[in-house]
Design a protein around this motif. Structure first.
Motif, short mmCIF file in Angstrom:
data_model
loop_
_atom_site.label_atom_id
_atom_site.label_comp_id
_atom_site.label_asym_id
_atom_site.label_seq_id
_atom_site.Cartn_x
_atom_site.Cartn_y
_atom_site.Cartn_z
N ASP A 128 0.82 -1.21 0.00
CA ASP A 128 0.00 0.00 0.00
C ASP A 128 0.85 1.26 0.00
O ASP A 128 0.36 2.35 -0.29
N GLU A 129 2.14 1.15 0.30
CA GLU A 129 3.05 2.28 0.18
C GLU A 129 3.52 2.30 -1.28
O GLU A 129 4.45 1.57 -1.66
N ALA A 130 2.88 3.13 -2.09
CA ALA A 130 3.13 3.13 -3.53
C ALA A 130 4.60 3.35 -3.87
O ALA A 130 5.14 2.69 -4.76
N ARG A 131 5.25 4.26 -3.14
CA ARG A 131 6.67 4.53 -3.44
C ARG A 131 7.52 3.30 -3.21
O ARG A 131 8.46 3.02 -3.98
N ALA B 48 0.64 -3.62 -7.48
CA ALA B 48 -0.71 -3.38 -6.95
C ALA B 48 -0.53 -2.64 -5.63
O ALA B 48 0.40 -2.94 -4.87
N TYR B 49 -1.41 -1.67 -5.38
CA TYR B 49 -1.25 -0.81 -4.21
C TYR B 49 -2.25 -1.11 -3.10
O TYR B 49 -2.32 -0.37 -2.12
N ASP B 50 -3.03 -2.16 -3.26
CA ASP B 50 -3.89 -2.63 -2.16
C ASP B 50 -4.30 -4.07 -2.48
O ASP B 50 -4.03 -4.59 -3.57
N GLY B 51 -4.95 -4.70 -1.51
CA GLY B 51 -5.31 -6.11 -1.64
C GLY B 51 -6.29 -6.39 -2.76
O GLY B 51 -6.15 -7.39 -3.49
N GLU B 52 -7.27 -5.52 -2.94
CA GLU B 52 -8.26 -5.73 -3.99
C GLU B 52 -7.60 -5.70 -5.37
O GLU B 52 -7.87 -6.53 -6.23
N GLY C 30 -8.00 -2.10 4.13
CA GLY C 30 -8.91 -2.94 3.32
C GLY C 30 -8.52 -4.39 3.51
O GLY C 30 -8.43 -4.88 4.64
N LEU C 31 -8.26 -5.08 2.42
CA LEU C 31 -7.82 -6.47 2.50
C LEU C 31 -6.36 -6.51 2.95
O LEU C 31 -5.49 -5.95 2.28
N SER C 32 -6.09 -7.18 4.06
CA SER C 32 -4.71 -7.30 4.53
C SER C 32 -3.95 -8.29 3.65
O SER C 32 -4.56 -9.07 2.89
N GLY C 33 -2.65 -8.29 3.78
CA GLY C 33 -1.83 -9.25 3.05
C GLY C 33 -2.18 -10.68 3.42
O GLY C 33 -2.17 -11.58 2.58
N ASP C 34 -2.49 -10.90 4.71
CA ASP C 34 -2.88 -12.24 5.15
C ASP C 34 -4.13 -12.71 4.42
O ASP C 34 -4.22 -13.86 3.98
#
Length: 190
Positions: free
Chosen positions: A12-15, A33-37, A58-62
């Motif tokens: 989620d940290e785009a950089r 990808a910048y988030d789980g979805e 949102g959706l966690s990595g787990d």
């Protein structure tokens, strides 16, 4: 465009995701990808390695990992996260774990290692399938029939080539962790 293995970088940290992607560019085809979805939308059978952050809104990595495994993808998943490992990792279906911060060398080496494990596992499975066919033919056919059959000779050549490739892969494994990872992959398939 590079035709190497495909890697999906999820953070989620785009950089940071972009930095990891830049580090891996060249040897691998990279998706970010910048988030789980978004990770699940970009997930495909062509993705060989997923670098996955655990703590995302949102959706966690787990949860993403659980869905990747639940949907039957055969990708290698490396958790790349600031979350120190705890006993909860025992039941998680990832292939390796890196704690941030990670260096470029660590990341590149990890992706190469898990991709090599995939190749090794596929070679081993193919080798045993071919050896089984060869043994079955040898138990059912006379030596003269086997010697005169070009398909059988091709099968023998394939078995020999795969055996050499597997042997080379084993000799290239430089650490105990390489062996353990490769054999854990084989066990998880059975």
């Amino acid at each position: 465009m590079n035709d190497g293995p495909e890697v999906l970088v999820v953070d989620d940290e785009a950089r940071l995701a972009d930095l990891f992607a830049a580090w891996l560019q060249g040897e691998w085809v990279i998706e970010t990808a910048y988030d789980g979805e978004e990770a699940l939308e970009k997930m495909a059978d062509s993705v060989e390695v997923v670098l996955l952050d655990r703590r995302m809104p949102g959706l966690s990595g787990d949860e993403v990992l659980e869905q990747i495994r639940g949907q039957g993808y055969d990708s290698r998943v490396v958790m790349v996260t600031a979350v120190d490992p705890d006993f909860d990792i025992i039941e998680m279906g990832f292939d390796d774990y890196l704690v941030k911060p990670v260096s470029k060398d660590e990341l590149v080496e990890m992706v190469a290692d898990v991709a090599d494990r995939s190749d090794y596992e596929a070679d081993i499975q193919e080798y045993y399938a071919l050896v089984s066919k060869k043994a079955l033919l040898e138990s059912e056919k006379a030596d003269r029939e086997l010697a005169d059959n070009t398909e059988y000779q091709d099968l023998c050549d394939q078995v020999e080539a795969l055996e050499q490739r597997v042997d080379e892969t084993v000799s290239d494994m430089s650490t105990h962790d390489d062996f353990v990872g490769a054999f854990q992959d084989l066990q998880s398939e059975n």
